[in-house]
Motif scaffolding. Structure first.
Motif, PDB file in Angstrom:
ATOM      1  N   ASP A  29       0.829  -1.209   0.000  1.00 16.18           N
ATOM      2  CA  ASP A  29       0.000   0.000   0.000  1.00 16.18           C
ATOM      3  C   ASP A  29       0.864   1.259   0.000  1.00 16.18           C
ATOM      4  N   GLU A  30       1.911   1.244   0.821  1.00 15.35           N
ATOM      5  CA  GLU A  30       2.778   2.424   0.909  1.00 15.35           C
ATOM      6  C   GLU A  30       3.482   2.684  -0.421  1.00 15.35           C
ATOM      7  N   TYR A  31       3.925   1.611  -1.071  1.00 11.33           N
ATOM      8  CA  TYR A  31       4.605   1.778  -2.352  1.00 11.33           C
ATOM      9  C   TYR A  31       3.692   2.418  -3.380  1.00 11.33           C
ATOM     10  N   PHE A  32       2.475   1.917  -3.511  1.00  7.10           N
ATOM     11  CA  PHE A  32       1.600   2.445  -4.553  1.00  7.10           C
ATOM     12  C   PHE A  32       1.087   3.840  -4.232  1.00  7.10           C
TER      13      PHE A  32
ATOM     14  N   ASP B 109       9.690   2.484 -13.280  1.00  9.04           N
ATOM     15  CA  ASP B 109       8.691   2.842 -12.274  1.00  9.04           C
ATOM     16  C   ASP B 109       9.254   2.779 -10.860  1.00  9.04           C
ATOM     17  N   VAL B 110      10.070   1.769 -10.577  1.00  9.15           N
ATOM     18  CA  VAL B 110      10.647   1.654  -9.234  1.00  9.15           C
ATOM     19  C   VAL B 110      11.587   2.828  -8.957  1.00  9.15           C
ATOM     20  N   LEU B 111      12.381   3.202  -9.938  1.00  8.00           N
ATOM     21  CA  LEU B 111      13.304   4.314  -9.739  1.00  8.00           C
ATOM     22  C   LEU B 111      12.570   5.642  -9.595  1.00  8.00           C
ATOM     23  N   MET B 112      11.516   5.833 -10.369  1.00  7.29           N
ATOM     24  CA  MET B 112      10.721   7.054 -10.215  1.00  7.29           C
ATOM     25  C   MET B 112      10.068   7.102  -8.833  1.00  7.29           C
ATOM     26  N   THR B 113       9.601   5.957  -8.360  1.00  8.84           N
ATOM     27  CA  THR B 113       8.966   5.921  -7.040  1.00  8.84           C
ATOM     28  C   THR B 113       9.991   6.179  -5.948  1.00  8.84           C
ATOM     29  N   TYR B 114      11.217   5.731  -6.164  1.00 12.58           N
ATOM     30  CA  TYR B 114      12.254   6.006  -5.164  1.00 12.58           C
ATOM     31  C   TYR B 114      12.497   7.512  -5.034  1.00 12.58           C
ATOM     32  N   CYS B 115      12.325   8.238  -6.127  1.00 14.23           N
ATOM     33  CA  CYS B 115      12.444   9.694  -6.042  1.00 14.23           C
ATOM     34  C   CYS B 115      11.408  10.274  -5.096  1.00 14.23           C
ATOM     35  N   MET B 116      10.223   9.685  -5.058  1.00 18.60           N
ATOM     36  CA  MET B 116       9.193  10.148  -4.121  1.00 18.60           C
ATOM     37  C   MET B 116       9.534   9.731  -2.692  1.00 18.60           C
ATOM     38  N   PHE B 117      10.168   8.571  -2.551  1.00 20.85           N
ATOM     39  CA  PHE B 117      10.555   8.063  -1.223  1.00 20.85           C
ATOM     40  C   PHE B 117      11.697   8.888  -0.631  1.00 20.85           C
ATOM     41  N   ASN B 118      12.642   9.274  -1.458  1.00 18.96           N
ATOM     42  CA  ASN B 118      13.806  10.028  -0.992  1.00 18.96           C
ATOM     43  C   ASN B 118      14.044  11.178  -1.967  1.00 18.96           C
ATOM     44  N   PHE B 119      13.237  12.218  -1.846  1.00 17.16           N
ATOM     45  CA  PHE B 119      13.301  13.294  -2.829  1.00 17.16           C
ATOM     46  C   PHE B 119      14.565  14.125  -2.684  1.00 17.16           C
ATOM     47  N   ASP B 120      15.140  14.164  -1.479  1.00 18.25           N
ATOM     48  CA  ASP B 120      16.380  14.918  -1.298  1.00 18.25           C
ATOM     49  C   ASP B 120      17.495  14.330  -2.155  1.00 18.25           C
TER      50      ASP B 120
ATOM     51  N   GLU C 284       7.681  -5.783  -8.396  1.00 16.69           N
ATOM     52  CA  GLU C 284       7.904  -4.345  -8.311  1.00 16.69           C
ATOM     53  C   GLU C 284       8.020  -3.868  -6.871  1.00 16.69           C
ATOM     54  N   VAL C 285       7.100  -4.303  -6.020  1.00 17.44           N
ATOM     55  CA  VAL C 285       7.076  -3.824  -4.639  1.00 17.44           C
ATOM     56  C   VAL C 285       8.273  -4.355  -3.861  1.00 17.44           C
TER      57      VAL C 285
END
Length: 639
Positions: free
Chosen positions: A349-352, A406-417, A438-439
């Motif tokens: 859930d957190e990933y999506f 998609d995983v790399l783009m989502t990592y940008c949201m996880f660690n935007f700094d 993916e998750v």
């Protein structure tokens, strides 16, 4: 004609060329050609221009006699093996910073500009690496430009002034940062910011003094590598003139003032340290049983034993997907089967939720978010080149590439700094290949990044420290090899940079990397085991390096050509044997102990009955006992 700026097209030479815009033009800019060509000095007058061709800014020079001819051709630099033929439609598609670290060309074939006729050139500003502004003895300014491929262009002499105006025009497209030690030298960067958006460009490799700056002008290719020498005090002598204060100063001379770049608390590694014989080490078989380590509720009953077995022999391919999730912290070792089901549901859930954040950004929003737009562009570029030889990522319209993106783009949201930094796709690809999910691959990546995220930070302090620590280990292990590398200006170990950055990902085969990484994830047998792996590789090449006539460039070439030629099991045996050799040394330097996590500072209450030995000391004691055991053929147990 004097300098002029324009937002519309113009210029005699280019007025009929479509998609052309003249931004800046200055007449009276001369080339002073080398006498080697004609046995006499020749001065060629011409124009310097900043132009845009199809929206791509470039710096161009052409002689007066060329006016009316076609514009100079451009040759982008390509990676090794791709040739250097002209291709005006070729997208360079590579990272100049990684090209410097990754490729070595003995004959300097890495040339991003092509001279039209004899002297004209056109250089895309994205390919400009540095600019040096100086004053000739007659009072006229001149500029020396160097491309990212290490190719110095002919010096441009401004007989009628105009360098300040040219720099002002360039500032619209690039950032020109002066070197901290030479205000005349400027390093060029793109305007985009963010963690490592310039990757390794901003390492300030030219901070070692004017002597190094001079060498950069003469041989930028070699000096770019050699600039890494600033991260260690072991090898600075090769970068200083013989009569410099650093050469005259010794550790026994307290009267000379300390140098400003000395490392605080630096401990000289005594070359006379006796390490003793190196023990024989054997590797074990891959871990092939899992269920027997689980209790009825699914808890792992002996995590330390699992780690020891993985360190000794790796993991059977069929078990990797499950065990990797424990090694990378996705599942706690003491979690039950039911708890892991709950964790997976929560993490999914957190990933999506994070994925929706970037998926829902409209094109209009993204136009106003340069950071996200930059991340997306970098990811798309790197994904298209990551492990394409692997069937999971090969071919066009491959779903594996979509998952990687998609995983790399989502990592940008996880660690935007931190966002996305080049090299992260290399770390994710094996995770995605093993988990096929993916998750799970995302959360394994976050665990992996916890171990290595400092490698990707913009300051690069972590990488500098790792190179310093590697120097400390190698100096204690093999001072003769260090002396040889130092004598060839290679003592900085800059060629190990890529090894340490992404944990040898590009040095071994894909299958070997799966084993190497899971061995390193165990954290055994000590801190910084990856540095001992680097020592093992260098030691394996000792005879080839010392027993030859290698120089700076050929050393780099030789090390880079080791890619895919190393035997992993031999390297791992060597690394563990070096560790055992170190811990058997009764007078192991404190610096080495600290690098390996074996040093325990003295404590005032260490004799207290309530005090307990530290984990590092326990590791040292047990490993020393194991090293002295006659049963070495069965391997050495680690806590």
């Amino acid at each position: 004609m004097e300098e002029r700026s324009s937002d519309s097209g113009g210029g005699r030479m280019e007025q009929n060329i479509p998609d052309y815009k003249l931004i800046f033009e200055k007449e009276g800019v001369y080339l002073h050609t080398n006498a080697k060509r004609s046995n006499q000095d020749t001065t060629i007058p011409g124009f310097i221009r900043v132009v845009e061709r199809a929206g791509v800014p470039a710096l161009e020079w052409s002689p007066l006699e060329d006016e009316g001819r076609c514009a100079p051709a451009v040759l982008y630099s390509k990676k090794d093996g791709e040739g250097g033929e002209e291709d005006t439609h070729f997208d360079p598609g590579y990272e100049p910073d990684w090209a410097v670290i990754s490729t070595v060309k003995k004959d300097r074939e890495h040339v991003p500009v092509k001279e039209s006729d004899q002297w004209s050139f056109s250089l895309p500003l994205s390919e400009l690496y540095s600019l040096r502004r100086a004053r000739f003895s007659l009072g006229r300014n001149f500029l020396v430009l160097t491309s990212r491929g290490g190719h110095p262009l002919p010096a441009l002499h401004f007989h009628r002034g105009g360098t300040r105006e040219l720099l002002r025009a360039l500032h619209h497209y690039i950032v020109l940062d002066p070197s901290p030690v030479d205000g005349r030298l400027y390093l060029a960067y793109p305007h985009e910011t963010g963690a490592l958006s310039h990757s390794f460009d901003r390492l300030h490799l030219l901070d070692d003094g004017s002597d190094l700056v001079t060498r950069f002008i003469q041989d930028p290719y070699a000096t770019t590598f050699g600039g890494f020498s600033k991260v260690t005090n072991f090898f600075k002598a090769a970068l200083r003139p013989p009569d410099s204060p650093a050469h005259l100063r010794t550790g026994q001379d307290p009267n000379l003032p300390p140098q400003s770049d000395d490392e605080p608390g630096f401990e000289l590694i005594n070359c006379g340290v006796e390490l003793g014989p190196r023990p024989d080490v054997t590797r074990g078989q891959p871990l092939d049983k899992w269920e027997e380590f689980l209790d009825p509720e699914g808890r792992v009953t002996n995590p330390d034993k699992i780690k020891e077995l993985v360190f000794r022999g790796g993991i059977m391919p069929s078990l990797r997907r499950e065990i990797w999730k424990f090694l990378l912290g996705f599942y706690p070792w003491n979690s039950t089967t039911k708890e892991r089901e709950d964790i997976l549901r929560f993490k999914t859930d957190e990933y999506f939720r994070m994925k929706v954040q970037w998926k829902s950004v409209t094109e209009e929003q993204e136009m106003r978010n340069s950071l996200l737009r930059g991340y997306r562009s970098l990811i798309e570029r790197d994904v298209s080149r990551t492990d394409r030889h692997n069937t999971f990522f090969s071919g066009n319209n491959n779903p594996g590439l979509t998952l990687l993106n998609d995983v790399l783009m989502t990592y940008c949201m996880f660690n935007f700094d931190l966002g996305y930094v080049q090299g992260m796709s290399d770390l994710l690809a094996p995770l995605l290949f093993i988990t096929q999910n993916e998750v799970e691959s995302f959360w394994c990546l976050t665990g992996f990044m916890e171990l290595v995220h400092q490698n990707f930070e913009e300051s690069q302090e972590a990488m500098k420290q790792q190179l310093l620590k590697l120097s400390i280990l190698l100096k204690a292990l093999d001072p003769e090899l260090c002396d040889f590398l130092d004598s060839q200006d290679s003592g900085s170990l800059c060629f190990c940079f890529r090894w340490l950055l992404i944990w040898f990902k590009r040095e071994f085969s894909f299958e070997d990397i799966l084993t190497l990484w899971e061995v390193q994830w165990t954290g055994l047998p000590c801190d910084n085991f990856h540095l001992l792996i680097a020592c093992s590789i260098l030691e394996s090449q000792r005879g080839e390096l010392i027993g030859s006539d290698h120089d700076f460039n050929t050393i780099l070439k030789h090390i880079n050509e080791l890619t895919m030629k190393l035997d992993l099991q031999s390297v791992l045996r060597g690394a563990e044997a070096i560790y055992l050799q170190f811990i058997q040394c009764k007078e192991l330097p404190i610096k080495v102990q600290k690098v390996l996590g074996l040093h325990v500072p003295p404590s005032s209450d260490e004799d207290s009955p309530d005090s307990q030995p530290g984990e590092a000391q326990r590791l040292l004691s047990q490993s020393q006992a194991a090293a002295s055991s006659s049963n070495s053929a069965r391997g050495h147990p680690y806590p």
